[in-house]
Motif scaffolding. Structure first.
Motif, PDB file in Angstrom:
ATOM      1  N   GLU A 181       0.866  -1.289   0.059  1.00 50.03           N
ATOM      2  CA  GLU A 181       0.057   0.027   0.087  1.00 50.03           C
ATOM      3  C   GLU A 181       0.977   1.251   0.021  1.00 50.03           C
ATOM      4  O   GLU A 181       0.389   2.256  -0.542  1.00 50.03           O
ATOM      5  CB  GLU A 181      -0.976  -0.037   1.178  1.00 50.03           C
ATOM      6  CG  GLU A 181      -2.219   0.816   1.426  1.00 50.03           C
ATOM      7  CD  GLU A 181      -3.030   0.916   2.508  1.00 50.03           C
ATOM      8  OE1 GLU A 181      -2.783  -0.293   3.105  1.00 50.03           O
ATOM      9  OE2 GLU A 181      -3.682   1.712   2.738  1.00 50.03           O
ATOM     10  N   LEU A 183       4.077   1.461  -1.325  1.00 44.29           N
ATOM     11  CA  LEU A 183       4.484   1.972  -2.731  1.00 44.29           C
ATOM     12  C   LEU A 183       3.328   2.526  -3.415  1.00 44.29           C
ATOM     13  O   LEU A 183       3.710   3.480  -4.407  1.00 44.29           O
ATOM     14  CB  LEU A 183       5.055   0.491  -3.022  1.00 44.29           C
ATOM     15  CG  LEU A 183       6.067   0.038  -2.401  1.00 44.29           C
ATOM     16  CD1 LEU A 183       6.808  -1.338  -3.145  1.00 44.29           C
ATOM     17  CD2 LEU A 183       7.121   0.915  -2.040  1.00 44.29           C
ATOM     18  N   ASP A 184       2.319   1.837  -3.432  1.00 42.83           N
ATOM     19  CA  ASP A 184       1.005   2.414  -4.244  1.00 42.83           C
ATOM     20  C   ASP A 184       0.984   3.887  -3.872  1.00 42.83           C
ATOM     21  O   ASP A 184       0.911   4.708  -4.982  1.00 42.83           O
ATOM     22  CB  ASP A 184      -0.199   1.757  -3.913  1.00 42.83           C
ATOM     23  CG  ASP A 184      -1.453   2.195  -4.695  1.00 42.83           C
ATOM     24  OD1 ASP A 184      -1.438   1.875  -5.840  1.00 42.83           O
ATOM     25  OD2 ASP A 184      -2.292   2.715  -4.307  1.00 42.83           O
ATOM     26  N   SER A 185       1.118   4.168  -2.695  1.00 47.42           N
ATOM     27  CA  SER A 185       0.787   5.679  -2.268  1.00 47.42           C
ATOM     28  C   SER A 185       2.358   6.388  -2.884  1.00 47.42           C
ATOM     29  O   SER A 185       1.914   7.601  -3.118  1.00 47.42           O
ATOM     30  CB  SER A 185       0.740   5.830  -0.638  1.00 47.42           C
ATOM     31  OG  SER A 185       1.185   6.992  -0.169  1.00 47.42           O
ATOM     32  N   GLY A 187       3.114   6.111  -5.832  1.00 43.11           N
ATOM     33  CA  GLY A 187       3.130   5.880  -7.283  1.00 43.11           C
ATOM     34  C   GLY A 187       3.608   4.916  -7.960  1.00 43.11           C
ATOM     35  O   GLY A 187       3.723   4.912  -9.233  1.00 43.11           O
ATOM     36  N   ALA A 188       3.821   3.672  -7.499  1.00 42.93           N
ATOM     37  CA  ALA A 188       4.330   2.500  -7.955  1.00 42.93           C
ATOM     38  C   ALA A 188       3.210   1.965  -9.003  1.00 42.93           C
ATOM     39  O   ALA A 188       2.157   2.000  -8.538  1.00 42.93           O
ATOM     40  CB  ALA A 188       4.850   1.483  -6.831  1.00 42.93           C
TER      41      ALA A 188
END
Ligand SMILES: Nc1ncnc2c1ncn2[C@@H]1O[C@H](COP(=O)(O)OP(=O)(O)O)[C@@H](O)[C@H]1O
Ligand SMILES: [Mg+2]
Lengths: 274, 257
Positions: A181, A183-185, A187-188
């Protein structure tokens, strides 16, 4: 006993007479269980027609037997080494096959990745596969594709997938979602999350499980030749059946050395993984 | 920067399957460069609001504009936008088996070419940003260590460095100190404040411990059941207001001296 007492509380609450369940039957259960166990052992013993005196007089025979193994007949060394190599090849290719199958079935059996209607049946399928003994699979494969290493490879690949795919699924289920999560945040992309978030968490488990399964595959492949599925098992059977104990000795030494070598190599790799 | 860093109007949100809404905000503005503390009892909606501002909440109602972009309730924002908000998690959310440097480098993922990064190729800019971020939070000497060997305070520093490596314009921290001892908590708060000040980043930090954060922010926003029930400078936050905010969650988590 305290767990049993606590189990008795809901029974009392639902209105059942507390003594009935909480008091009496638990004291019978261990007794009945012991009785059943004793009956099982007695049945196994008497049904097998075991003569204990044979064990007592066996000392001399074992010495005789060992004596006939010495010295090992090294003339069969080339044959034994070549067929050990074939066993190794069966284990390597069989492991490769089960890794490929597990890479597909593992994710499908993972509870955090796949919906319940799919992961449950896949888990059942894997449990069934685990339940079929390798030798039985090998005999069926020999029937299907003929003698030689090919049925051995297929049998190992099939049989080992039952365990390896389960391990892979567990590795996937053990992945912590929080860093992904994060990494998602940051920008991955999806692949970046897989590569930098999920993979580092499961890679050591996946590698360790695969090595472990390879070691098992190797051991189990040793006897595949007995049913004509290739490798050293063929000679184990031939030499023992024809009482060529000096050849059996050579074979045993090679097999032991072979297994120890592979275990040492695996141990080294595992230590490198921390 | 023209306009506010955060602008919410008539915003509401309810989790699927919940009968009660988790967020109901009539209007909220946070200007660029502000340092704000978000307080409220457990379940007040702090995490939900921070997730919204981080672009990770879908199916909300109303208008939400963050860093000049109107959030779409139906779509995950682009990678380029997500880099601009940095998020510090209560539980650190680091990849435990990786090194400190790799974890900080992960903050650059949104700014790299996706295929290049998959091959392990990062640009000079990426590596410079990582070094600067690690320097800013004082973890240069830990760069090669694995995260699972670190203390809680060190982990939170790594997580903050990961955020800074993103070069964010808005720093969101969700209870960053609730897993830390008081001394470490102070240090982490000071660090967040200093990094935000030095880089001119807007800071929004949620916490259970209003007394502790008061020194590091210029504004308090208190939530109760998803509503903003207080918005003003720390001095204006009186003890009875605090008691009101926390009353339904039992005793005030931290004694107000
Ligand atoms: N994933 C979720 N699914 C359903 N309800 C949630 C979820 N996360 C939070 N909630 C609910 O939303 C409300 C606000 O939660 P949260 O934003 O986590 O509060 P806080 O961070 O202030 O403790 C709570 O009532 C909580 O039960
Ligand atoms: Mg929260």
């Amino acid at each position: 006993m305290s767990t049993r007492d606590s189990l008795a509380i809901p029974a009392a609450k639902t209105g059942a007479p507390p003594r009935d369940r909480g008091g009496r039957s638990p004291s019978y259960a261990p007794f009945l269980l012991s009785l059943a166990l004793a009956a099982l052992i007695i049945w196994s013993w008497t049904g097998s027609d075991i003569e204990l005196d044979r064990l007592a007089s066996s000392g001399g025979r074992i010495a005789d037997f060992l004596g006939r193994m010495l010295p090992p007949d090294l003339s069969v060394l080339p044959v034994v080494l070549e067929s050990s190599a074939e066993t190794l090849r069966i284990a390597v290719l069989g492991t490769f096959g089960c890794v490929v199958l597990s890479l597909v079935l593992g994710p499908l059996a993972a509870e955090t990745l796949t919906p319940r209607w799919l992961h449950r049946p896949v888990q059942w399928l894997l449990a069934t596969v685990r339940g079929i003994p390798l030798l039985l699979v090998a005999m069926l494969m020999v029937g299907a594709v003929g003698l030689g290493p090919l049925p051995g490879i297929l049998a190992v690949a099939f049989h080992a997938t039952g365990m390896l795919a389960k391990f892979y699924a567990e590795a996937i289920d053990g992945v912590d979602r929080a860093p992904i999560e994060a990494l998602d945040s940051a920008g991955a992309s999806f692949l970046q999350k897989l590569r930098f978030g999920a993979w580092p968490q499961m890679a050591p488990d996946i590698v360790r499980d695969t090595l472990f399964r390879f070691e098992m595959n190797l051991r189990e492949s040793l006897i595949l030749g007995v049913v004509g599925a290739g490798g050293i098992g063929f000679y184990i059977q031939v030499y023992v059946r024809t009482f060529q104990y000096q050849k059996v000795a050579t074979l045993t030494l090679v097999v032991v050395a072979f297994v120890i070598l592979i275990e040492l190599a695996n141990g080294m790799i595992r230590r490198m993984l921390r | 920067m023209p306009g506010s860093a955060v602008a919410l109007d008539n915003l509401s949100f309810r989790y699927k399957g919940e009968d009660r809404g988790s967020l109901a905000i009539t209007q909220l503005r946070i200007e660029a460069g502000e340092k704000v503390a978000l307080i409220g009892a457990s379940g007040a909606g702090k995490s939900t609001l921070l997730r919204l501002l981080d672009g990770r909440l879908r199916a909300f109602r109303g208008h939400a504009k963050v860093l000049g972009r109107t959030l779409d309730p139906a779509r995950t924002p682009s990678r380029a936008w997500r880099c601009n908000t940095g998020f510090v998690f209560q539980e650190f959310a680091l990849v435990e088996r990786e090194s400190v440097r790799q974890n900080v480098l992960n903050g650059r993922l949104g700014r790299t070419h996706p295929w290049q990064s998959l091959l392990g190729r990062f640009s000079e800019d990426d590596h410079d940003a990582v070094e600067r971020a690690m320097g800013d939070v004082g973890i240069d000497d830990l760069a090669g260590k694995r995260v699972d060997r670190l203390s809680g305070g060190q982990r939170q520093r790594v997580a903050i460095a990961r955020c800074l490596a993103q070069d964010p314009a808005l720093l969101l921290a969700d209870e960053p100190i609730s897993n830390l001892d008081p001394v470490t908590a102070q240090a982490v708060l000071a660090l967040l404040h200093d990094c935000a000040a030095r880089r001119g980043v807007t800071l929004l930090v949620s916490s259970h411990q209003p007394r502790l954060v008061a020194r590091y922010v210029g504004r308090f926003i208190a939530l109760d059941q998803g509503h903003v029930v207080f918005d003003g400078p720390p001095e204006a936050l009186r003890d009875d207001t605090l008691t009101d905010i926390y009353e339904e969650a039992g005793p005030v988590p931290e004694p107000v001296s």
